[in-house]
Design an enzyme around this catalytic site. Structure first.
Site, PDB file in Angstrom:
ATOM      1  N   GLU A  26      -5.896  -5.275  10.421  1.00 13.85           N
ATOM      2  CA  GLU A  26      -5.056  -3.888  10.402  1.00 13.85           C
ATOM      3  C   GLU A  26      -5.436  -3.203  12.153  1.00 13.85           C
ATOM      4  OE1 GLU A  26      -2.420  -1.554   7.240  1.00 13.85           O
ATOM      5  OE2 GLU A  26      -4.697  -0.880   6.912  1.00 13.85           O
TER       6      GLU A  26
ATOM      7  N   GLY B 243       6.751   4.714   8.533  1.00 15.75           N
ATOM      8  CA  GLY B 243       8.140   4.660   8.526  1.00 15.75           C
ATOM      9  C   GLY B 243       8.443   3.982  10.300  1.00 15.75           C
TER      10      GLY B 243
ATOM     11  N   GLY C  83       2.806  -1.121   4.308  1.00 18.06           N
ATOM     12  CA  GLY C  83       2.342   0.070   3.982  1.00 18.06           C
ATOM     13  C   GLY C  83       4.592   0.721   3.772  1.00 18.06           C
TER      14      GLY C  83
ATOM     15  N   ASN D  38       0.534  -0.569   0.003  1.00 17.41           N
ATOM     16  CA  ASN D  38       0.179  -0.015  -0.033  1.00 17.41           C
ATOM     17  C   ASN D  38       1.197   1.068   0.162  1.00 17.41           C
ATOM     18  OD1 ASN D  38      -1.885   1.956   0.560  1.00 17.41           O
ATOM     19  ND2 ASN D  38      -2.134   1.673   2.550  1.00 17.41           N
ATOM     20  N   TRP D  39       0.940   2.119  -1.219  1.00 14.15           N
ATOM     21  CA  TRP D  39       2.209   2.983  -1.441  1.00 14.15           C
ATOM     22  C   TRP D  39       0.546   4.120  -1.310  1.00 14.15           C
ATOM     23  CZ3 TRP D  39       4.699   3.034  -6.746  1.00 14.15           C
ATOM     24  CH2 TRP D  39       5.927   1.434  -6.860  1.00 14.15           C
ATOM     25  N   LYS D  40      -0.013   3.860  -0.435  1.00 12.74           N
ATOM     26  CA  LYS D  40      -0.795   5.398   0.284  1.00 12.74           C
ATOM     27  C   LYS D  40      -0.823   6.690  -0.771  1.00 12.74           C
ATOM     28  CE  LYS D  40      -0.035   3.231   5.003  1.00 12.74           C
ATOM     29  NZ  LYS D  40      -0.276   3.649   5.915  1.00 12.74           N
TER      30      LYS D  40
ATOM     31  N   HIS E  55      -9.388   1.635   4.027  1.00 16.95           N
ATOM     32  CA  HIS E  55      -8.278   1.684   5.200  1.00 16.95           C
ATOM     33  C   HIS E  55      -8.195   2.509   5.751  1.00 16.95           C
ATOM     34  CE1 HIS E  55      -4.456   2.553   5.979  1.00 16.95           C
ATOM     35  NE2 HIS E  55      -4.501   1.894   5.532  1.00 16.95           N
TER      36      HIS E  55
END
Ligand code: PGA
Length: 238
Positions: A153, A162, A219, A9-11, A95
């Site tokens: 999640e 991160g 992510g 999931n690169w958002k 999400h």
């Protein structure tokens, strides 16, 4: 060896298409012909077309959201049918960041789930816990089990830029096992359940082997090709 699902999931990253292509190329090279894993890369809508040529072998493409109607006067929205026609096979729905920042409700997620599966997309459905899963599946057609992957999640475990704290595999195990029971009951079949929230190359194996997850939604660790490739390779060895 069981096949694991790894969803990237690169958002809302990266900022330029050239950078998206660089990341994708690095992932494709890094993963190579890894066996035992299916990798779904979910970039922002804008980059899907440019990344389509990389969707082969174990890699396929997914989107991060879609509307519940096919077409019409819905400014700013993208329909599941458009995504399907483009060659995109999967779609993340529900999400927690959409709930938090855009007021997305479980009712909306339910409508999107129905529209997306009708359009022939596989839905990667994110839920906080088993109770939320039960609520979303109320009234769901029994035939959509084949088009579903669920992600446990916990929103507090999602990293910020991160850095985050993953749930413990033992806690995740309880929730994942309740979710599997709910899905078996609803669809009469095994539906994969993944774990999401601060997954990296160092902890992925514990979620697969100790928590019983069938894969992971990743992510920030999916934006660095070396880190993400290492994670996929770790996962494919379980
Ligand atoms: P994270 O994000 O891996 O950066 O915690 C997971 C997600 O929200 O999809």
């Amino acid at each position: 060896m069981k096949k694991v699902f790894i969803v990237a999931n690169w958002k809302m990253n990266p900022q330029r298409v050239e950078e998206a292509e660089r990341i994708m190329e690095g992932i494709a090279e890094g993963i190579g012909d890894v066996k035992g894993a299916e990798v779904v890369i979910c970039p922002p809508f804008l980059f899907l077309s440019s990344l389509l040529p990389y969707a082969k072998g174990v890699i396929s493409l997914g989107a991060q959201n879609a509307f519940w109607e096919k077409e019409g006067a819905f400014t700013g929205e993208v329909s599941p049918v458009m995504l399907k026609n483009l060659g995109c096979g999967s779609l993340i729905l529900g999400h927690s960041e959409r709930k938090k920042h855009l007021g997305e409700t479980l009712d909306m997620v339910r409508k999107k789930l129905e529209a997306a599966t009708t359009a022939g997309l596989r839905v990667i459905l994110c839920v906080e816990n088993a109770s939320e899963l039960s609520q979303i599946l109320q009234g769901a057609d029994a035939s959509i089990g084949n088009s579903l992957v669920v992600v446990h999640e916990p929103s507090w475990a999602i990293s910020s830029s991160g850095k985050g704290n993953a749930e413990s595999p033992s806690l995740a195990k309880k929730e994942i096992s309740s979710m599997k029971d709910i899905l078996k009951e609803a669809f009469g079949m095994e539906v994969p359940v993944l774990y999401g929230g601060s997954v990296d190359a160092a902890n992925i194996r514990s979620f697969l082997s100790e928590a019983g997850a069938d894969g992971a939604l990743v992510g920030y660790a999916s934006l660095d090709p070396a880190t993400f490739s290492a994670l996929v390779k770790e996962a494919s060895l379980v």
